[in-house]
Design a protein around this motif. Structure first.
Motif, mmCIF file in Angstrom:
data_model
loop_
_atom_site.group_PDB
_atom_site.id
_atom_site.type_symbol
_atom_site.label_atom_id
_atom_site.label_comp_id
_atom_site.label_asym_id
_atom_site.label_seq_id
_atom_site.Cartn_x
_atom_site.Cartn_y
_atom_site.Cartn_z
ATOM 1 N N ARG A 403 0.878 -1.173 0.000
ATOM 2 C CA ARG A 403 0.000 0.000 0.000
ATOM 3 C C ARG A 403 0.906 1.209 0.000
ATOM 4 O O ARG A 403 2.075 1.104 0.370
ATOM 5 C CB ARG A 403 -0.823 0.044 1.291
ATOM 6 N N GLU A 405 3.037 4.282 1.026
ATOM 7 C CA GLU A 405 3.764 4.695 2.238
ATOM 8 C C GLU A 405 4.218 3.539 3.117
ATOM 9 O O GLU A 405 4.688 3.751 4.232
ATOM 10 C CB GLU A 405 2.904 5.630 3.119
ATOM 11 N N ASN B 190 -2.000 5.903 4.895
ATOM 12 C CA ASN B 190 -2.909 5.917 3.766
ATOM 13 C C ASN B 190 -4.323 5.524 4.173
ATOM 14 O O ASN B 190 -5.290 6.014 3.607
ATOM 15 C CB ASN B 190 -2.390 4.948 2.709
ATOM 16 N N HIS B 194 -7.958 7.104 3.242
ATOM 17 C CA HIS B 194 -8.995 6.290 2.611
ATOM 18 C C HIS B 194 -10.304 6.457 3.355
ATOM 19 O O HIS B 194 -11.365 6.592 2.753
ATOM 20 C CB HIS B 194 -8.560 4.826 2.623
ATOM 21 N N ALA B 245 0.831 9.554 0.285
ATOM 22 C CA ALA B 245 -0.587 9.420 0.637
ATOM 23 C C ALA B 245 -1.328 10.735 0.396
ATOM 24 O O ALA B 245 -2.485 10.745 -0.036
ATOM 25 C CB ALA B 245 -0.722 8.990 2.085
ATOM 26 N N HIS B 249 -4.456 11.324 -2.181
ATOM 27 C CA HIS B 249 -5.717 11.896 -1.700
ATOM 28 C C HIS B 249 -6.121 13.048 -2.609
ATOM 29 O O HIS B 249 -7.286 13.202 -2.978
ATOM 30 C CB HIS B 249 -5.511 12.365 -0.263
#
Lengths: 499, 370
Positions: A403, A405, B190, B194, B245, B249
């Motif tokens: 995923r 990071e 992350n 989400h 992240a 976003h």
């Protein structure tokens, strides 16, 4: 999990803030300073380079010595009996000199050879002052009639011969060095060590680690045995033993448990079927019984539960579809509904989660893409979008994470890689770097592969590392099917040789 | 047998008293069946303890499951208690022992009482305190919460039934506000972004439902929320250099804002005069994004800091994302601007991130198709 206990958000906030401060000011700079490559590595590379140079020098000298021997033979064969023996001794003494000296001499020799033009008459006529190394040529040429000697075509030939010798020497010199360095760079797969490691893990049933993991021993069997098969050493285990143990793990409901006496679950059912497929013994199962167990776990929305307790996850959808496909009973479930549920788990970034709306995760993506591939429904996947997300999993070190990071992990080199292969976007990552990362994660002394370089090894990561290398077409490994996670010959055997 | 039970109840009582953040040391009790705390793995009797615990558990479970023992309710209860005790011991040693969790589910499902279910939550919390990645513990927790929701659902039922659509959206907004501070401190997580994306989407769905009546006022509010989120994201991007992240976003935010807001905008502005003076010009939005990308990508020269390099790469990838996501947009000048930027961006990306050069090539090729 203080979140679960403390109700006062202020307390939680403070402790979080403290922890964050500590991480940012202490741990991050520490980690950054430790990130330089270890001095041991640079030292070993330097030593390797020196060794390589020595080897190259020795090789060059060997070549030159061979050439000298040939020259001597020619002199011996061609020369007249009256010629003084001093030339012989001279050539001999040449050979007896130290490598560096003769190397120096032979370079000057080659230089002199090229410096002197064959067209100048002095080359051929100057017999007394010429070095013995050139005598062989003269003696050889003496065999030919004078007119031939001076023919332009011969001179032309000589000129080109010298050029060829010079060029090949120049080419050969650096070649061993670069190949040697490349070899050191890439490292090697210590296949035998890994085989030994896996067999030792299988035998070691009494240590605390294996005892605590005993509830998933069937999964461990799948990881270990598939790795052995990829390495071509499946015969190292006792087939009868394994199969009889697996059959004991079957529950009366038809599903398999992680070990004897435990509760059944689809996770272990798939592993059991896969291991039996490795040994080509799927037919000893009552395929209807096993498939009924799985069919009974499909829910109304098309999703699958893991067991009778009802937890839903797309992993279980993959397991159901893969297992039934191997048993050739895929028509027993509602495939369209199952596909519909998987597609409902698709996210905006092209990835898939464990349930609808769940965060995209490489493992879940593998399960969804694999399930869609087996069910023949890959057109639902936005390949460009998903390929983009997947190739962004590659980090600087060459490894892949699960995923954004997150740290790289060897197991993702299977899940991300097989997904990329199934959607045909594997050229978007750097394969060589990934190979290097996986090879760096090996334990070269005791065998096995860990999740990251210099961590502890386990069977799980050993399997994923070797399977990843197989997908990357590393030499000496059997090819593996990205959707079924079994060697290609096993999959072919299931579908193309049986009825 | 009774002494063993006593020792277990003793241990159980001790355990229940232990706070979640500090786990007390337990005395090893009887030599063969001690209760060793998980962090004291230095002692070498774990296998024996584990085996004894497992043995006790399995025999208790077998006794419980055999249907012959229905001689009285008390007998059944004592067996159940034994199973619970032994499974608890076993689970504290091996938290992923699914069969033990399943046995607890079995017993609990026979008597669906709230205190028993709360006990289950307590135990799973205890297990998660020292092994937070235990999948079986989380799964058990989910099951217990489902049971609570299904059977003892009076309170939650009331709440859910009473809330109207607006209240539901208000809850979402509350949650957005609450989690914003946490997200600001955990910019590399992350999952938290989400979660925010899901909340934003819920918000959007809510907006879609109320589109018919009083749309423009509501629309403005929703638009404000999204714009705020974009601005906050931008401030984080500038503050925390090179966080993937955050950029991911942003991709989501701008894509949704432009795609969905633009269409609603047109519809609204056609119907009635916009009441609030909101500058909802998509062109200016795109300009702003391009400026942001430019400012981030010019710092590539500073090769010492990985952060700045990562920032440049992420901003460039973001730009490519924009060009790919909005190909059908009517604004010609925007498209031209984008196309002009794409050339530099691809060159820079190929230099700094050569591993993915085939991806950059593909994306640029895709974009240049008419």
């Amino acid at each position: 999990m203080e979140y679960l206990a403390t109700n006062d958000p202020y307390v939680l906030w403070n402790s979080l803030y403290e922890r964050y401060g500590h991480l940012r000011s202490v741990i991050l700079p520490n980690a950054r300073s430790e990130w330089k490559p270890s001095s041991y590595k640079t030292l070993s590379v330097a030593v390797a380079i020196i060794v390589a140079i020595n080897i190259v020098v020795a090789m060059a000298v060997a070549i030159i010595k061979v050439v000298d021997i040939i020259k001597i033979i020619i002199i011996y064969l061609v020369q007249q009996p009256a010629s003084p023996p001093v030339s012989h001794a001279h050539s001999h003494s040449l050979l007896l000199r130290s490598p560096s000296y003769s190397h120096g001499l032979s370079t000057s020799h080659s230089l002199s050879l090229t410096a002197v033009s064959p067209t100048s008459p002095s080359f051929l006529k100057n017999s007394t002052s010429a070095s013995p190394n050139r005598r062989w040529l003269r003696l050889l040429l003496r065999r030919f009639p004078t007119s031939v000697k001076l023919r332009p075509s011969l001179k032309f030939w000589l000129k080109w011969l010298k050029k060829v010798i010079k060029f090949s020497f120049a080419v050969v010199k650096p070649l061993p060095l670069t190949s040697l360095l490349l070899h050191l760079e890439m490292g090697e797969l210590a296949a035998d060590k890994h085989v030994k490691y896996i067999i030792s893990v299988e035998k070691k049933k009494d240590s605390f680690e294996s005892v605590v993991m005993e509830h998933l021993r069937l999964n461990g069997a799948y990881w270990g045995l598939t790795t052995l098969d990829i390495l071509g050493k499946l015969d190292a285990v006792d087939e009868e033993d394994v199969i009889s143990w697996i059959l004991k793990c079957q529950d009366e409901s038809g599903g398999f448990a992680g070990n004897i006496g435990h509760d059944p679950h689809v996770l272990y059912t798939l592993s059991a079927v896969q291991v039996l497929a490795l040994f080509d013994k799927v037919d000893i199962l009552d395929a209807d019984k096993v498939s009924n167990y799985i069919v009974g776990l499909q829910n109304e929305d098309g999703s699958f539960s893991g067991d009778i307790w009802g937890e839903v996850d797309t992993r279980f959808s993959y397991i159901a579809i893969c297992c039934l496909s191997i048993l050739q009973r895929l028509d027993k479930i509602n495939v369209d509904k199952a596909v519909e549920y998987i597609v409902s788990c698709k996210n905006l970034d092209g990835g898939f989660g464990c349930t609808p709306g769940g965060e995209s995760h490489a493992g879940q993506i593998f399960c969804c893409v694999g399930a869609l591939a087996i069910a023949g429904a890959l057109h639902h996947v936005d390949k460009d979008l998903l390929g983009w997300w997947l190739c962004e999993r590659q980090v600087k070190s060459g490894g892949l994470n699960g995923r954004p990071e997150k740290l790289p992990d060897v197991c993702y080199s299977w899940w991300v890689l097989s997904s990329l292969i199934m959607i045909d976007r594997v050229h978007w990552i750097n394969k060589d770097k990934l190979v290097k990362f996986i090879l760096d994660c090996q334990d070269m002394e005791n065998g096995g592969i860990s999740d990251r370089p210099d961590d502890a090894v386990d069977v799980f990561h050993t399997y994923f590392g070797v399977a990843g290398l197989s997908l990357l077409e590393y030499p000496g490994l059997k090819p593996i099917d990205p959707a079924y996670a079994l060697p290609v010959d096993v999959v072919n055997r299931i579908f193309f040789s049986k009825k | 047998m009774s002494t063993r039970e006593n020792s277990y109840t003793e241990a159980e009582a001790l355990n229940l008293l232990a706070q979640l953040e500090r786990i007390l040391d337990l005395d090893p009790l009887i030599d063969e069946v001690g209760f060793i705390h998980p962090s004291q793995f230095a002692t070498l009797k774990e296998e024996i303890v584990y085996k004894a615990a497992k043995h006790a558990f399995i025999s208790a479970l077998r006794q419980y499951k055999t249907p012959g023992n229905f001689s009285g309710k008390s007998q059944d209860d004592t067996l159940a208690i034994e199973v619970m005790i032994h499974s608890k011991a076993l689970l504290l040693l091996s938290c992923d022992f699914a069969t033990a969790w399943n046995s607890r589910k079995l017993i609990v499902s026979n008597k669906r009482l709230l205190p028993i279910l709360m006990d289950e939550l307590h135990l799973s919390a205890l297990v998660l305190s020292y092994s937070p990645k235990s999948e079986q513990a989380w799964s058990h927790r989910r099951w217990v919460i489902n049971m609570i929701a299904r059977n003892c659902s009076t309170l939650q039922w009331i709440i859910e039934r009473e809330s109207e659509l607006v209240e539901k959206i208000a809850e979402v907004l509350d949650e957005l506000k609450k989690s914003r501070n946490w997200s600001g401190l955990h910019v590399a997580d992350n999952s938290c972004f989400h979660y925010r994306r899901r909340l934003m989407l819920r918000n959007l769905e809510g907006f879609c439902y109320t589109q018919d009546n009083n749309s423009s006022g509501y629309f403005v509010e929703t638009y404000q929320i999204w714009k705020e989120e974009l601005d906050w994201n931008e401030s984080l991007i500038k503050q925390y250099v090179g966080r993937e992240a955050l950029w991911l976003h942003r991709r989501f935010l701008s894509m949704y804002l432009i795609k969905h807001m633009a269409t609603h905008l047109l519809a609204v502005s056609c119907q009635s005069k916009p009441k609030a003076s909101v500058d909802i010009d998509i062109d200016s939005l795109m300009d702003h994004e391009l400026c942001l990308v430019h400012s981030c990508s010019t710092t590539i020269a500073d090769a010492n800091f990985e952060d700045f390099q990562a920032q440049a790469i992420h901003s460039a990838a973001y730009m490519l994302w924009l060009t790919k996501q909005i190909p059908e947009y009517q604004g010609i000048d925007i498209q031209e601007k984008l196309r002009a930027g794409v050339g530099d961006v691809t060159r820079m990306l190929k230099r700094s991130c050569p591993d993915r050069s085939s991806l950059w090539d593909y994306l640029v090729g895709y974009h240049s198709e008419p």
